[in-house]
Each structure stands twice: as structure tokens, then as C-alpha cells.
Design an enzyme around this catalytic site. Structure first.
Site, PDB file in Angstrom:
ATOM      1  N   ALA A   1       8.697   2.705  -1.424  1.00 41.23           N
ATOM      2  CA  ALA A   1      10.081   3.055  -1.146  1.00 41.23           C
ATOM      3  C   ALA A   1      10.760   3.235  -2.493  1.00 41.23           C
ATOM      4  O   ALA A   1      10.234   2.826  -3.531  1.00 41.23           O
ATOM      5  CB  ALA A   1      10.752   1.955  -0.344  1.00 41.23           C
TER       6      ALA A   1
ATOM      7  N   GLU B   1       4.925  -5.435  -3.810  1.00 43.03           N
ATOM      8  CA  GLU B   1       6.315  -5.886  -3.667  1.00 43.03           C
ATOM      9  C   GLU B   1       6.560  -7.260  -4.260  1.00 43.03           C
ATOM     10  O   GLU B   1       7.660  -7.562  -4.734  1.00 43.03           O
ATOM     11  CB  GLU B   1       6.718  -5.885  -2.178  1.00 43.03           C
ATOM     12  CG  GLU B   1       6.861  -4.504  -1.560  1.00 43.03           C
ATOM     13  CD  GLU B   1       5.578  -3.964  -0.956  1.00 43.03           C
ATOM     14  OE1 GLU B   1       4.483  -4.449  -1.326  1.00 43.03           O
ATOM     15  OE2 GLU B   1       5.660  -3.058  -0.122  1.00 43.03           O
TER      16      GLU B   1
ATOM     17  N   GLU C   1       2.148   1.424   3.252  1.00 47.18           N
ATOM     18  CA  GLU C   1       2.586   1.178   4.635  1.00 47.18           C
ATOM     19  C   GLU C   1       2.677   2.478   5.423  1.00 47.18           C
ATOM     20  O   GLU C   1       2.332   2.536   6.605  1.00 47.18           O
ATOM     21  CB  GLU C   1       3.941   0.455   4.615  1.00 47.18           C
ATOM     22  CG  GLU C   1       3.800  -0.982   4.101  1.00 47.18           C
ATOM     23  CD  GLU C   1       5.126  -1.636   3.790  1.00 47.18           C
ATOM     24  OE1 GLU C   1       5.971  -0.995   3.120  1.00 47.18           O
ATOM     25  OE2 GLU C   1       5.318  -2.793   4.197  1.00 47.18           O
TER      26      GLU C   1
ATOM     27  N   GLY D   1       5.680   0.828   0.201  1.00 47.30           N
ATOM     28  CA  GLY D   1       5.992   1.675   1.352  1.00 47.30           C
ATOM     29  C   GLY D   1       5.032   2.855   1.487  1.00 47.30           C
ATOM     30  O   GLY D   1       4.830   3.371   2.593  1.00 47.30           O
TER      31      GLY D   1
HETATM   32  N1  DAK Z   1      10.706   4.144  -6.642  1.00 45.82           N
HETATM   33  C1  DAK Z   1      11.428   4.958  -7.469  1.00 45.82           C
HETATM   34  N2  DAK Z   1      10.895   5.608  -8.515  1.00 45.82           N
HETATM   35  C2  DAK Z   1       9.588   5.441  -8.763  1.00 45.82           C
HETATM   36  C3  DAK Z   1       8.763   4.622  -7.942  1.00 45.82           C
HETATM   37  C4  DAK Z   1       9.382   3.962  -6.823  1.00 45.82           C
HETATM   38  N3  DAK Z   1       8.691   3.183  -5.949  1.00 45.82           N
HETATM   39  N4  DAK Z   1       7.508   4.660  -8.426  1.00 45.82           N
HETATM   40  C5  DAK Z   1       7.554   5.462  -9.505  1.00 45.82           C
HETATM   41  N5  DAK Z   1       8.790   5.945  -9.710  1.00 45.82           N
HETATM   42  C6  DAK Z   1       9.250   6.850 -10.742  1.00 45.82           C
HETATM   43  C7  DAK Z   1       9.362   6.143 -12.084  1.00 45.82           C
HETATM   44  O1  DAK Z   1      10.588   5.433 -12.180  1.00 45.82           O
HETATM   45  C8  DAK Z   1       9.286   7.292 -13.045  1.00 45.82           C
HETATM   46  O2  DAK Z   1      10.527   7.951 -13.073  1.00 45.82           O
HETATM   47  P1  DAK Z   1      11.208   8.404 -14.486  1.00 45.82           P
HETATM   48  O3  DAK Z   1      11.302   7.155 -15.297  1.00 45.82           O
HETATM   49  O4  DAK Z   1      10.208   9.395 -15.040  1.00 45.82           O
HETATM   50  O5  DAK Z   1      12.518   8.987 -14.085  1.00 45.82           O
HETATM   51  C9  DAK Z   1       8.310   8.231 -12.351  1.00 45.82           C
HETATM   52  O6  DAK Z   1       8.293   7.860 -10.977  1.00 45.82           O
HETATM   53  C10 DAK Z   1       6.890   8.104 -12.880  1.00 45.82           C
HETATM   54  O7  DAK Z   1       6.513   6.749 -12.802  1.00 45.82           O
HETATM   55  P2  DAK Z   1       6.005   5.914 -14.077  1.00 45.82           P
HETATM   56  O8  DAK Z   1       6.547   6.453 -15.349  1.00 45.82           O
HETATM   57  O9  DAK Z   1       6.254   4.474 -13.781  1.00 45.82           O
HETATM   58  O10 DAK Z   1       4.451   6.249 -14.005  1.00 45.82           O
HETATM   59  P3  DAK Z   1       3.245   5.338 -14.512  1.00 45.82           P
HETATM   60  O11 DAK Z   1       2.030   6.184 -14.437  1.00 45.82           O
HETATM   61  O12 DAK Z   1       3.562   4.664 -15.828  1.00 45.82           O
HETATM   62  O13 DAK Z   1       3.133   4.162 -13.428  1.00 45.82           O
HETATM   63  C11 DAK Z   1       3.095   3.264 -11.185  1.00 45.82           C
HETATM   64  C12 DAK Z   1       2.813   4.503 -12.116  1.00 45.82           C
HETATM   65  C13 DAK Z   1       2.855   3.710  -9.758  1.00 45.82           C
HETATM   66  C14 DAK Z   1       2.093   2.144 -11.549  1.00 45.82           C
HETATM   67  C15 DAK Z   1       4.538   2.771 -11.431  1.00 45.82           C
HETATM   68  O14 DAK Z   1       5.430   3.901 -11.321  1.00 45.82           O
HETATM   69  C16 DAK Z   1       4.974   1.737 -10.446  1.00 45.82           C
HETATM   70  O15 DAK Z   1       4.606   0.545 -10.576  1.00 45.82           O
HETATM   71  N6  DAK Z   1       5.783   2.117  -9.451  1.00 45.82           N
HETATM   72  C17 DAK Z   1       6.359   1.204  -8.494  1.00 45.82           C
HETATM   73  C18 DAK Z   1       5.360   0.784  -7.483  1.00 45.82           C
HETATM   74  C19 DAK Z   1       5.945  -0.225  -6.540  1.00 45.82           C
HETATM   75  O16 DAK Z   1       6.351  -1.339  -6.940  1.00 45.82           O
HETATM   76  N7  DAK Z   1       6.055   0.145  -5.222  1.00 45.82           N
HETATM   77  C20 DAK Z   1       6.627  -0.727  -4.237  1.00 45.82           C
HETATM   78  C21 DAK Z   1       8.121  -0.451  -4.136  1.00 45.82           C
HETATM   79  S1  DAK Z   1       8.940  -1.526  -2.937  1.00 45.82           S
HETATM   80  C22 DAK Z   1      11.137  -1.236   4.512  1.00 45.82           C
HETATM   81  C23 DAK Z   1      10.541  -0.032   4.232  1.00 45.82           C
HETATM   82  C24 DAK Z   1       9.883   0.155   3.048  1.00 45.82           C
HETATM   83  C25 DAK Z   1       9.855  -0.832   2.087  1.00 45.82           C
HETATM   84  C26 DAK Z   1      10.463  -2.029   2.340  1.00 45.82           C
HETATM   85  C27 DAK Z   1      11.112  -2.232   3.561  1.00 45.82           C
HETATM   86  N8  DAK Z   1      11.782  -1.485   5.771  1.00 45.82           N
HETATM   87  C28 DAK Z   1      11.612  -0.499   6.816  1.00 45.82           C
HETATM   88  C29 DAK Z   1      12.471  -2.690   6.023  1.00 45.82           C
HETATM   89  C30 DAK Z   1       9.127  -0.574   0.876  1.00 45.82           C
HETATM   90  C31 DAK Z   1       9.328  -1.208  -0.270  1.00 45.82           C
HETATM   91  C32 DAK Z   1       8.591  -0.742  -1.467  1.00 45.82           C
HETATM   92  O17 DAK Z   1       7.777   0.150  -1.404  1.00 45.82           O
END
Ligand code: DAK
Length: 270
Positions: free
Chosen positions: A78, A144, A124, A121
Site C-alpha cells: 500500500a 509491515e 496481499e 499490500g
Molecule cells: N509506498 C509508497 N512508495 C513506495 C513504496 C510504497 N509501499 N514502495 C516503494 N515506493 C517508492 C519509493 O518511495 C521510491 O520513490 P521515490 O523516492 O523515487 O520518489 C520508489 O518507489 C522506488 O523505491 P526505492 O527507491 O525504495 O527502491 P529500492 O530498490 O531502493 O527499494 C523496496 C525497493 C521495495 C525494497 C523499497 O522501496 C521498500 O522497502 N518499499 C516499501 C515496502 C513495504 O514496506 N511495503 C509494505 C507497505 S505497508 C489495508 C490494506 C493494505 C495495507 C494495510 C491495510 N487494509 C485494507 C486495512 C497494506 C499496507 C502495506 O503494504
């Protein structure tokens, strides 16, 4: 930053491996935010479920492939930038998360074509699909915990059902992600394919499902999903009822007649 739709719809989808022409009965949905690794914003999930609902109501559509734009991610979660400022109250009242629940009412089978990251997400979302084709470069995980929260769109429930408690517990408590081969060995994905073939192989699989009788396909999907909702005795009763109901369809008559007459059946979806 792209300014067009967040989810591109191609219906019919292109045939796999450049075979020419469209792929009958298959729709291709592409999450199109590659600059954010296809992070699923509130607007993205809203567009996705709207597109799926339209396709679900279209009798010409028999199967959907869902993928992410580019080669780096199916979806990296997400959108953390949107989530960052939320409060319990805003999450409860906003309604945006309820759109995620609408995925569950889609009767069409959905094949996820996963390259690169399927995290949070994104994982998921892949698990909410019915089949998963993973490229060798795919990475699945629920990170998360590293953000101070837990999965909120089914990760604790679907990952545990898919790969078992001890494996799910480790991934969810540590945030470790797993590659395509480990995911396949754990039972999370259907098949692992060379990364550049991921979409084509998913389209191929969807094409085979789309060639099946659509009412039986929908009934089969519903009944397999019943497993998570009911005890065995009730599930068996539900399956029997669905089986009986299919004997009121033209496709059942046609399928059995075609077998007897040694010819290919023509499905009408009724
Ligand atoms: N959200 C927003 N932007 C994201 C992102 C995300 N999840 N993942 C990556 N990006 C963006 C980065 O901010 C970056 O943007 P700029 O800085 O260039 O503007 C761009 O994508 C490229 O990412 P990186 O520069 O970080 O790329 P790397 O190769 O260095 O790293 C990575 C790739 C995938 C390891 C890293 O980006 C990362 O750790 N991303 C976050 C992964 C993460 O933590 N995902 C879980 C998010 S929490 C619900 C529904 C859904 C959810 C919850 C509740 N309900 C229905 C109740 C879901 C929650 C989640 O998913």
C-alpha cells in the site's frame, strides 16, 4: 509521475508470446505506477475493484490477469506516504480500505503475474488472486512489522493458510521476504518461470481457464474458496448443491454430449 489511469485495462488481452491477435475471454489489468513500484494507493485500489467489477459483469470476460507495470514490482505495498498520516479514526471512517474487501466478491478467476516485489499490500493483493505465476525475480513478503504495524489486508490470514503457521509467523514477525523458488516450495505460487516470460505464461494459463465453461469455472472458484469459510460437512453440502445446479445449464448438456460425440464442446455460459 504518470497522470493517466492508475490501472490499465486491456480487454481482450494480447495473445501470449506475440502469437498475434487478442486472447479471447481474457482481460489484462496492469497497475501502472512504476515510479512508486506500483504502490497501491487508495485511488489505485478503487480503480482496480471498479475495473474488476465491470469485467465481472461482462459475459465475454472469462478470466483476468493482474500484473504490475515495468519489471521491478508487482506492487511494493500500500502507499506508505498515504498511510503515514492516518489515525485509527481516519482509517475506520475513510472507507478506502473497504474497497479491498470488494476483491472477494469477484466471481471471475484472477491470475496474478508477479515480477519483482510483491510486498505488504502487494503480497496481499497477489494472495487475493486465485492463481499466482511468479517470475524468477519475484519477492514475496509482509514487511509491515518494520513500519510498526502488521498486515492489514489479509496477510496474517491468507499467508498462514497458504504456507502454514510456522513459516507465516517467521515472515510476518521478521519482515523477511522470500524469492520465487522458496515461495513455490512453500505452496504460495503455482509456478515459477523465467522473469521475462512471466506475463506471457500467466496469459497462457488464463487462456486455458477462459476456454473452460464459464459457469462451471465460477462455481469451482466459489467452492474452492468455501474451504476457508466453512467446516467440511457444510462445504461438502455446498459443493453438492453447486454440482446439482450445474445440471440445469446448457454447458453441462453440451459438455457431456460433446464427449459422447467425440467433438469439441462449444460453451455458451448458460
Ligand atoms: N509506498 C509508497 N512508495 C513506495 C513504496 C510504497 N509501499 N514502495 C516503494 N515506493 C517508492 C519509493 O518511495 C521510491 O520513490 P521515490 O523516492 O523515487 O520518489 C520508489 O518507489 C522506488 O523505491 P526505492 O527507491 O525504495 O527502491 P529500492 O530498490 O531502493 O527499494 C523496496 C525497493 C521495495 C525494497 C523499497 O522501496 C521498500 O522497502 N518499499 C516499501 C515496502 C513495504 O514496506 N511495503 C509494505 C507497505 S505497508 C489495508 C490494506 C493494505 C495495507 C494495510 C491495510 N487494509 C485494507 C486495512 C497494506 C499496507 C502495506 O503494504
Amino acid at each position: 509521475m504518470s497522470s493517466g489511469p492508475l490501472v490499465r485495462v486491456a480487454f481482450p488481452a494480447p495473445a501470449p508470446f506475440g502469437a498475434g491477435g487478442p486472447l479471447a475471454g481474457v482481460a489484462l489489468l496492469t497497475i501502472d505506477r512504476p515510479e512508486a513500484l506500483n504502490a497501491v494507493s487508495f485511488a489505485t485500489i478503487a480503480e482496480l475493484v471498479s475495473s474488476l467489477s465491470v469485467l465481472d459483469a461482462d459475459p465475454e470476460c472469462r478470466c483476468v490477469v493482474l500484473t504490475g507495470a515495468g519489471t521491478r514490482a508487482f506492487a511494493a505495498g500500500a502507499d506508505i506516504r498515504e498511510l503515514a498520516g492516518q489515525t485509527p479514526g481516519s482509517l475506520r471512517s475513510g472507507g478506502a480500505f473497504e474497497r479491498w474487501d470488494e476483491l472477494r466478491v469477484i466471481g471471475l478467476p484472477i491470475v496474478a503475474a508477479v515480477r519483482g516485489y510483491a510486498l505488504g499490500g502487494g503480497c496481499e493483493l497477489a494472495m487475493a488472486c486465485d492463481l499466482i505465476v511468479a517470475g524468477e525475480d519475484a519477492q514475496f513478503g509482509q514487511p509491515e512489522i518494520k513500519l510498526g504495524v502488521i498486515p492489514g489486508a489479509g496477510g496474517t490470514q491468507r499467508l498462514t493458510r497458504a504456507i502454514g503457521k510456522v513459516r507465516a509467523m517467521e515472515l510476518i514477525l521478521t519482515g523477511r521476504s522470500i524469492g520465487a523458488r522458496e515461495a513455490a516450495a512453500a505452496g504460495l505460487v503455482n509456478l515459477v518461470v523465467p522473469a521475462e516470460e512471466t506475463l506471457d505464461r500467466a496469459l497462457e494459463l488464463a487462456g486455458r481457464i477462459a476456454a473452460m465453461p464459464p459457469l462451471a469455472v465460477r462455481a469451482a472458484k466459489a467452492m474452492v474458496n468455501r474451504v476457508d469459510e466453512t467446516a467440511l460437512t457444510q462445504g461438502l453440502a455446498d459443493e453438492r448443491q453447486a454440482f446439482f445446479d450445474l445440471f440445469a445449464t446448457e454447458d453441462q448438456s453440451e459438455g457431456m454430449a460433446a464427449f459422447t460425440e467425440k467433438r469439441t464442446p462449444t460453451w455458451r455460459g448458460r
